[in-house]
Structure formats: structure tokens, C-alpha cells
Design an enzyme around this catalytic site. Structure first.
Site, mmCIF file in Angstrom:
data_model
loop_
_atom_site.group_PDB
_atom_site.id
_atom_site.type_symbol
_atom_site.label_atom_id
_atom_site.label_comp_id
_atom_site.label_asym_id
_atom_site.label_seq_id
_atom_site.Cartn_x
_atom_site.Cartn_y
_atom_site.Cartn_z
ATOM 1 N N LEU A 134 0.817 -1.206 0.000
ATOM 2 C CA LEU A 134 0.000 0.000 0.000
ATOM 3 C C LEU A 134 0.854 1.259 0.000
ATOM 4 O O LEU A 134 0.403 2.312 -0.418
ATOM 5 C CB LEU A 134 -0.934 0.006 1.217
ATOM 6 C CG LEU A 134 -1.874 -1.196 1.344
ATOM 7 C CD1 LEU A 134 -2.743 -1.044 2.576
ATOM 8 C CD2 LEU A 134 -2.735 -1.345 0.102
ATOM 9 N N GLY A 135 2.076 1.149 0.459
ATOM 10 C CA GLY A 135 2.958 2.303 0.492
ATOM 11 C C GLY A 135 4.298 1.911 1.080
ATOM 12 O O GLY A 135 4.457 0.838 1.658
ATOM 13 N N GLY A 165 10.162 1.635 6.539
ATOM 14 C CA GLY A 165 9.298 0.472 6.509
ATOM 15 C C GLY A 165 8.342 0.494 5.343
ATOM 16 O O GLY A 165 8.371 1.387 4.495
ATOM 17 N N VAL A 219 4.108 -0.485 4.150
ATOM 18 C CA VAL A 219 2.726 -0.722 4.559
ATOM 19 C C VAL A 219 2.143 -1.783 3.639
ATOM 20 O O VAL A 219 2.104 -1.607 2.420
ATOM 21 C CB VAL A 219 1.881 0.568 4.498
ATOM 22 C CG1 VAL A 219 0.460 0.291 4.970
ATOM 23 C CG2 VAL A 219 2.517 1.661 5.342
ATOM 24 N N ASP A 221 0.616 17.736 11.156
ATOM 25 C CA ASP A 221 1.052 17.330 9.808
ATOM 26 C C ASP A 221 -0.162 17.096 8.922
ATOM 27 O O ASP A 221 -0.256 16.095 8.212
ATOM 28 C CB ASP A 221 1.912 16.076 9.880
ATOM 29 C CG ASP A 221 2.650 15.817 8.561
ATOM 30 O OD1 ASP A 221 2.814 16.775 7.781
ATOM 31 O OD2 ASP A 221 3.038 14.666 8.310
#
EC number: 2.7.11.13
Length: 878
Positions: free
Chosen positions: A557-558, A563, A565, A674
Site C-alpha cells: 500500500l505504500g 518500513g 505498509v 502534519d
């Protein structure tokens, strides 16, 4: 003496002023009479076609039309004079028949019936052919494998790879990247074909007659002999190439660009990370850094010494957009398609650069002037470097396959199937060649894999199984222990069963844990033994994450610096989740504290507008944060919209949800710090989706009258007090809401980083140019002005923003009430407003009065139906 004939202009071989006389001192006279060849009865008409000083003998089939004769003439041009061909040649030539008995030597051929046996037909270029026609000559590109290093003649970079590295033009022999084929101008010189073609005749007396080595051919033979005719033929042409062939950008685009004003290049010193040649002298740019100059608009590369010789032909950044689809001359294999896509994806474009993410948000009806004005000082909305792009790999990788015997607690008949294990499921096929399968066992439904324990269901007269796969609905008994005889059918035996048991166990484990190295001098510990440090769900301590969730390593997913996802599933409920896997070995202490801060904050939050944290697992090497999986983010919605920006109705709908979620955060003294469109996630593919805030890594606990000084967030969305290292409070989030609102309505960032923000805010003409702000209401601009206040005390709070007239609209209230009806929870609007809106609906004849139920959103959008319809289609694709 006879008068010399007038030769057609524009074709090779035509004598010009000062041309030397023909060899032997012969004067150019009318063509001598030709010896007619007697064709077979009914075979057609034989005649000669003359182009300049070249004659070819052809045979026209009976009952042919004039189009066949033109095709023959175009074929001869392609064969003999490839450098003179151009796009649309078929429609720009005229045919004249030589008639020595007439006062006018050349007679226009109007139909094929005008051509008689033995005639001489002259090919003349029509006056309708313009200068632009000569400049537009499409390339004939085919995939090519290079044995020596080669460079792209468009961008100058090296063609990388072992085979099929790029495209070669069959006409001019130039080389290109596959990704550059979208931008190649149609300027083929035909030099390669010209070297291979025959030479023209020296004089009119050396006529090619019907000999075996000459060209006495029919229309079909001549068409078959020319393989490069496809891009220049009318629709009736049937010639095709056996190889994969591509063309560059559309012809219409070239015609438009030829009329544009060409400006000088804007060269900047550039450091190249891959071998590149100078596009002016075709020599390598040598050095480790700052090797040459690159135009900041069209990306033209050259030496510093060659910059003065580069012509003023920069066409600007609009050409480097990659939006022009590459036409395919013929079908090509799936391997070619995948290779083309891989090359396009690995194009070396920096994520977030103008060439990748530039938005064309200006309406077409506003004209070129509006477009030029809107692009002068504005940064197009783009995905910033810290953001994550959601991607999914095309297919899973097969981890293991082979024949396996098995039975289950529901069917004790032992069966034999061809098992194929990938990252998501075990598929039981009928055999190893068919696509038909017997059953699928998703890995997310497997609870445990155990050694053989239950032998009560072993079929009579058979050997016991080797291991068991336990799911919520059934238990599968896999393998068969060998009997008294060694060997046995494929799929039996303890060795094969142990291999399958190990492969399935590894597939059930998180992909990151399978290759984690153990510390030197220590025995490798069991990586699957994990403990939960934080949990919001009913999961016991010290359990294996693989027993609770199935992580799909092929569903990325990303990804970030520390790291990745992954997508995942809860084994018992089948609920989709997102698992953030972080490598602690590469994780600095500061970022680790941010992660723990995010987990601690999310653990204390329970709100429909904030992403839900399920739990966190931790090992000595990895951290696993499990959260709910959502559909996409707000930035994808903006970028995928038709005009690169959102309609006001949808922006009101989304901004209201963001403000309600912020109100809950600020009530708990939590400041997000953010906030940006990438951190506003969409819960569904609906045109009016629920949104949730995520990524609380920079969040801070700040009281109502407290201040903090630590640097946080993404600079493009940060308030001035943070960038100036001054103290900030919860109004920091309100500035970010103003920026989000600005980029949603305009598709550009509000500020230029090179100028003072305070000066830009005071310049209304700079902040709100006519395109597109002339189409946006004054209420939206007023709310943005009150949010983008440099002085914190003047900046609107959450409650003040929610009470602004731009958000207090009946249509927005209807949309929000429908969303709450779908969610089954009222958390955005309040009951105290119902009477006010009911009274407003009674006084104003608006659609949908009363509490909305299930209705068509598009039908209740008076001014922007077309925008919402196009946006709904794009959101469904996300």
C-alpha cells in the site's frame, strides 16, 4: 528544336537552374516513344510511371480505380526516394499523362480509364502540399535488441538492459527509449532506407523494361514489397508488418507545434546519474557531476561548449507530459506490453517533479492567455516527498507447486490435486496444465498448521496423513505417510509433505520475518513469537501476529524510509487491515519515539473521523502497527478530478468532516501538526465519501493556551511560525486546513517558496488569479483568508470555521446528513440545527427538503452536475 518539358517541382531528379547537361551532351527533350508490351488478355493495362528522372514499368489490374494508381506512385516514392515521402502524400499528388499530339503535353488523369496501354504517367506534387507537410514524416519504430551500448536520440540517456532495450526507426535508424516514443517528433529523415534503395536513372533513355531483374509488377506485388507504407496509406491499405511497430506522437500535435513560436532554451548546470550524450554533438557528457547543461523546460542536454550552437527551438514543458498515447501499428505480445510498461515506470523521473505531477487545471475556454498567467508563479499540486503513493502489484508470485493428496473432516475420500501456493491462497487445480481449479484456501482463513494429530478420520485401508491445515470451517489432512513399498505416486511421502508444511508456514508468517538475521553468537530465536505492546482489540498478550492476521507481501500500500505498509486480513473475521512494518534496525531513536507517540495517541482516540488503530506487535527487529484499511486519500481525489481541482460542493463536504475531526482532537488537547491531503483518507469509492485523519507521528499534546517549539510536519502545509522556529499552538492545524482548502479548489499551492509569505498574502492578484478563482465564490476566498492569517490570534478556530457562511449551506447539510445515515451515527451535524434547516427549506424552494434518506446526489447539484459526474467516475477507479 523541341521545347524541353517542365519537370514537376518538389520531387528528386528535377533539373534546376544551373544544372549540368545530361551525360553525352544530350539535351532534355520529350520522352521518346515507349515500346508497348502486350499484356495477356484481360490481365490489365501496362504503362510507365515517371517520377523525376526515374521510370518504373507497372501493370494495372483490370477494373482498377485511380486510387490504385496513386498507391503505386506512393509505393515507388517510398522505395526510391524515402527522404521525400511525408505524411498525407497520397492526397497531395496529381497524375498527368504524356500526350505528344496535344498542345499541352501533360494531360490530367481524372480516372483510371484515361490511362491506355503503353502510356507514360507523370507524378506531380500538388500545390496544396505545404512546408509543414514536408516536415512531418512519422517514424517506423520497432523493438530492437542492441549488442553494443546505444543512446536515446531524444533524451540522450543510455538504453539500459540486456535485450529489447529500445526502439529503432526503420527509416532513419535512430534509437529511442520506449518511454520517449510518446514525445518523438515526426521528423524521420529516411536516411537508412535511402542507403538501401536503388539509384535513380541517369537519363530518360535508360528505361526499366519488363526484364526479370527490373520491376514489372502488379499493384499487389508493389504494395507487398514496401513494408513502411502503413503510416502513410489511406484506410484501404492492407499492408502490414510482421514485427511490432510503433509511431510517435499524433500528427495533429506536430502540426500545432510547428505553428508555435520557438524560444531559446533555458540551460542550467546539471549533474547526471546515468550515462548521457550531448544532443548537439552526440558525444558523451563526461565527468562525475556537473557534466553538462540541461534545459529546465524541455530537458535538452548538451555540453557547455555546445550551448551556443543549439538552435532556439525550445517548445516548453508542455511537450514532456507523457499524456499522448503511443499508437500501435500491429498487435504485440504480452511480453512486449509488460516490457513497455516496465520501461515507462522506470523512467528516472523524480517522484513529485513537475514532469510527473504537473496539473493542467485551467479550463480550455479560458484561452491561452489565462493558461500562461496561471502557470507563471504557481507550484502545481503534487505528492510531496514524505508522502506514500498507494500501489498494488499486478499478480502474486508462486511460492510452491506440485501434486498433493489430501482429505478433510467433511469429506474423508482421499483426493489428489495439483496445489499451487502463492502469497494469498492455496489453489487446488485439477491438473498442472488447466486453469480449472477444485478449491481455493485463502491464507487469511488458515488458523493454524499442525503436525498430524487426529487419526480418527483416516480412510480405512490407507496410510495416515502428514500434517493438518485448520480453518474456521474445515480441517484439511494433507499428505500420506509411505507404506511398506518405497516410492509411491507423486504427492505422497513424508519428504514432500514436510516441504509443503514448511512452505505454508512461511507463507503465513509476515514476509519481513522470514529473512531476519540472528545476532552473531546467538541461536536464532523464533521470530513468530511476538508480544503486543498496545492493543484496542480483544487479543491476548504474547501471541503470534501470524495467528491473528495474514499479511499479503504482494499488496504494497505504500513505502517509506524505514518500513513498508502491506495489505492484510484478520483471520477470523476476514476484515481488511493495513499493516505498517517498520525495521527497527534502520529506525532512529527519534523516529521510534514518534511511532510510539502515534500509537499512544491513536489508542486514546475513538472517533468516526479518525483512523482506527487495532493493535501493535513488536519483536527485537520489527514493529507491526495494524490499522483499518481505507480506500485512498484526498490527494488522489484531487489529482484524478477532470480539471485537477474539486467542485465547491464536494470541498465543503470534505472540509466540514476534517474540521469536525479536528474539533475532537483539539478537545483532547491533541494537535495533528502534519495535516495535508495525503493524511486525509477516503473510507469508500463513493463520490461523497467519509474521510478520516491518519498519520499522527508528528502529533503533540498542546493545551488551549500552550505553545511548542519543536519542528514538525511538511513544509508546504506548515504555518509561518513553525518555519520561523517560533512557538506554535493548536492554530497550526487551522493554517493547514486553509492550505488544503486552497489546493482543493485551485489545484495549486498558494505560496511560492522564494518569496515572503506575508507579502504574497497581501497581494490579492497573486493569491487569487482570475483562473480559476473567478469561478469560485467569494465566501470560499473569505474563509481561506481567515485561515491563512500570519498572526495566530487572528486565525480562525475550528468552531469559528464551522460557523462560517460558506460551510453553513443547506446543500452541504443535506450531503452530511445522508453520510450520517449511511454510517448509522450522527457525529457531524447536530439535532439543534434540524429545525433551522427545515424552516430554511420551507422558505426556499430547494430540492430535498426535510431529513434526507437514500437519494441521488447528482440530482441535487444545480450548478456542477457535470463536474460531479466526472469526479464520481474517477473516484470509483481509485
Amino acid at each position: 528544336m523541341a521545347t524541353a518539358p517542365s519537370y514537376p517541382a518538389g520531387l528528386p531528379g528535377s533539373p534546376g537552374p544551373g544544372s549540368p547537361p545530361p551525360p553525352g551532351g544530350l539535351e532534355l527533350q520529350s520522352p521518346p516513344p515507349l515500346l508497348p508490351q502486350i499484356p495477356a488478355p484481360g490481365s490489365g493495362v501496362s504503362f510507365h510511371i515517371q517520377i523525376g528522372l526515374t521510370r518504373e514499368f507497372v501493370l494495372l489490374p483490370a477494373a482498377s480505380e485511380l486510387a490504385h494508381v496513386k498507391q503505386l506512385a506512393c509505393s515507388i516514392v517510398d522505395q526510391k526516394f524515402p527522404e521525400c515521402g511525408f505524411y498525407g502524400l497520397y492526397d497531395k499528388i496529381l497524375l498527368f499523362k504524356h500526350d505528344p499530339t496535344s498542345a499541352n503535353l501533360l494531360q490530367l488523369v481524372r480516372s483510371s480509364g484515361d490511362i491506355q496501354e503503353g502510356d507514360l504517367v507523370e507524378v506531380v506534387l500538388s500545390a496544396s502540399a505545404t512546408f509543414e507537410d514536408f516536415q512531418i514524416r512519422p517514424h517506423a519504430l520497432t523493438v530492437h535488441s542492441y549488442r553494443a551500448p546505444a543512446f536515446c536520440d531524444h533524451c540522450g540517456e543510455m538504453l539500459f538492459g540486456l535485450v529489447r532495450q529500445g526502439l529503432k526507426c526503420d527509416g532513419c535508424g535512430l534509437n529511442y527509449h520506449k518511454r520517449c516514443a510518446f514525445s518523438i517528433p515526426n521528423n524521420c529523415s529516411g536516411a537508412r532506407k535511402r542507403r538501401l534503395s536503388s539509384t535513380s536513372l541517369a537519363s530518360g533513355h535508360s528505361v526499366r523494361l519488363g526484364t526479370s531483374e527490373s520491376l514489372p509488377c502488379t499493384a499487389e506485388e508493389l504494395s507487398r514489397s514496401t513494408t513502411e507504407l502503413l503510416p502513410r496509406r489511406p484506410p484501404s491499405s492492407s499492408s502490414s508488418s510482421s514485427a511490432s511497430s510503433y509511431t510517435g506522437r499524433p500528427i495533429e500535435l506536430d502540426k500545432m507545434l510547428l505553428s508555435k513560436v520557438k524560444v531559446p532554451h533555458t540551460f542550467l548546470i546539471h549533474s547526471y546519474t546515468r550515462p548521457t550524450v550531448c544532443q548537439a554533438c552526440k558525444k558523451l557528457l563526461k565527468g562525475l557531476f556537473r557534466q553538462g547543461l540541461q534545459c529546465k523546460d524541455c530537458k535538452f542536454n548538451c555540453h557547455k561548449r555546445c550551448a551556443t550552437r543549439v538552435p532556439n527551438d525550445c517548445l516548453g514543458e508542455a511537450l514532456i507530459n507523457g499524456d499522448v498515447p503511443m499508437e500501435e501499428a500491429t498487435d504485440f505480445s504480452e511480453a512486449d506490453k509488460s516490457a513497455l510498461m516496465d520501461e515507462s515506470e522506470d523512467s528516472g523521473v523524480i517522484p513529485g517533479s513537475h514532469s510527473e505531477n504537473a496539473l493542467h487545471a485551467s479550463e480550455e475556454e479560458e484561452g491561452e492567455g489565462g493558461k500562461a498567467q496561471s502557470s507563471l508563479g504557481y507550484i502545481p499540486l503534487m505528492r510531496v516527498v514524505q508522502s506514500v503513493r498507494h500501489t498494488t502489484r499486478k499478480s502474486s508470485t508462486t511460492l510452491r507447486e506440485g501434486w498433493v493428496v489430501h482429505y478433510s473432516n467433511k469429506d474423508t475420500l482421499r483426493k489428489r490435486h495439483y496445489w499451487r501456493l502463492d502469497c494469498k491462497c492455496i489453489t487446488l487445480f485439477q491438473n498442472n496444465t488447466t486453469n480449472r481449479y477444485y478449491k481455493e484456501i485463502p491464507l487469511s482463513e488458515i488458523l493454524t498448521v499442525e503436525s498430524a494429530q487426529n487419526f480418527s478420520l483416516v480412510p480405512p485401508g490407507t496410510n495416515p496423513h502428514c500434517f493438518e491445515i485448520v480453518t474456521a470451517n474445515a480441517t484439511y489432512f494433507v499428505g500420506e505417510m509411505p507404506g511398506g513399498t518405497p516410492g509411491g505416486p507423486s504427492g505422497q511421502g513424508a519428504e514432500a509433505a514436510r516441504g509443503w508444511e514448511t512452505a505454508i508456514r512461511q507463507a503465513l508468517m509476515p514476509v519481513i520475518l522470514q529473512d531476519a538475521p540472528s545476532a552473531p553468537g546467538h541461536a536464532p530465536h523464533r521470530q513468530a513469537s511476538l508480544s503486543i505492546s498496545v492493543s484496542n482489540s480483544q487479543i491476548q498478550e504474547n501471541v503470534d501476529i501470524a495467528t491473528v492476521y495474514q499479511i499479503f507481501p504482494d499488496e504494497v500500500l505504500g513505502s517509506g524510509q524505514f518500513g513498508v505498509v502491506y495489505g492484510g486480513k484478520h483471520r477470523k473475521t476476514g476484515r481488511d487491515v493495513a499493516v505498517k512494518v517498520i525495521d527497527k534496525l534502520r529506525f532512529p531513536t527519534k523516529q521510534e519515539s514518534q511511532l510510539r507517540n502515534e500509537v499512544a495517541i491513536l489508542q486514546s482516540l475513538r472517533h468516526p473521523g479518525i483512523v482506527n488503530l487495532e493493535c501493535m506487535f513488536e519483536t527485537p527487529e520489527k514493529v507491526f502497527v495494524v490499522m483499518e484499511k481505507l480506500h485512498g486519500d484526498m490527494l488522489e481525489m484531487i489529482l484524478s478530478s477532470e480539471k485537477g481541482r474539486l467542485p465547491e460542493r464536494l470541498t465543503k463536504f470534505l472540509i466540514t468532516q476534517i474540521l469536525v475531526a479536528l474539533r475532537h482532537l483539539h478537545f483532547k488537547n491533541i494537535v495533528h501538526c502534519d495535516l495535508k491531503p495525503e493524511n486525509v483518507l477516503l473510507a469508500s469509492a463513493d463520490p461523497f465519501p467519509q474521510v478520516k485523519l491518519c498519520d499522527f507521528g508528528f502529533a503533540r499534546i498542546i493545551g488551549e493556551k500552550s505553545f511548542r517549539r519543536s519542528v514538525v510536519g511538511t513544509p508546504a502545509y506548515l504555518a509561518p511560525e513553525v518555519l520561523l522556529n517560533q512557538g506554535y499552538n493548536r492554530s497550526l492545524d487551522m493554517w493547514s486546513v486553509g492550505v488544503i482548502m486552497y489546493v482543493s479548489l485551485s489545484g495549486t499551492f498558494p505560496f511560492n517558496e522564494d518569496e515572503d509569505i506575508n507579502d504574497q498574502i497581501q497581494n490579492a492578484a497573486f493569491m487569487y488569479p482570475a483562473s480559476p478563482w473567478s469561478h469560485i465564490s467569494a465566501g470560499a476566498i473569505d474563509l481561506i483568508n481567515n485561515l491563512l492569517q500570519v498572526k495566530m490570534r487572528k486565525r480562525y478556530s475550528v468552531d469559528k470555521s464551522l460557523s462560517h457562511p460558506w460551510l453553513q449551506e443547506y446543500q452541504t447539510w443535506l450531503d452530511l446528513r445522508e453520510l450520517e445515515g449511511k454510517m448509522g451515527e450522527r457525529y457531524i451535524t447536530h439535532e439543534s440545527d434540524d429545525a433551522r434547516w427545515e424552516q430554511f427549506a420551507a422558505e426556499h424552494p430547494l430540492p430535498g427538503s426535510g431529513l434526507p434518506t437514500d437519494r441521488d446526489l447528482g440530482g441535487a447539484c444545480p450548478p456542477q452536475d457535470h463536474d460531479m459526474q466526472g469526479l464520481a467516475e474517477r473516484i470509483s477507479v481509485l
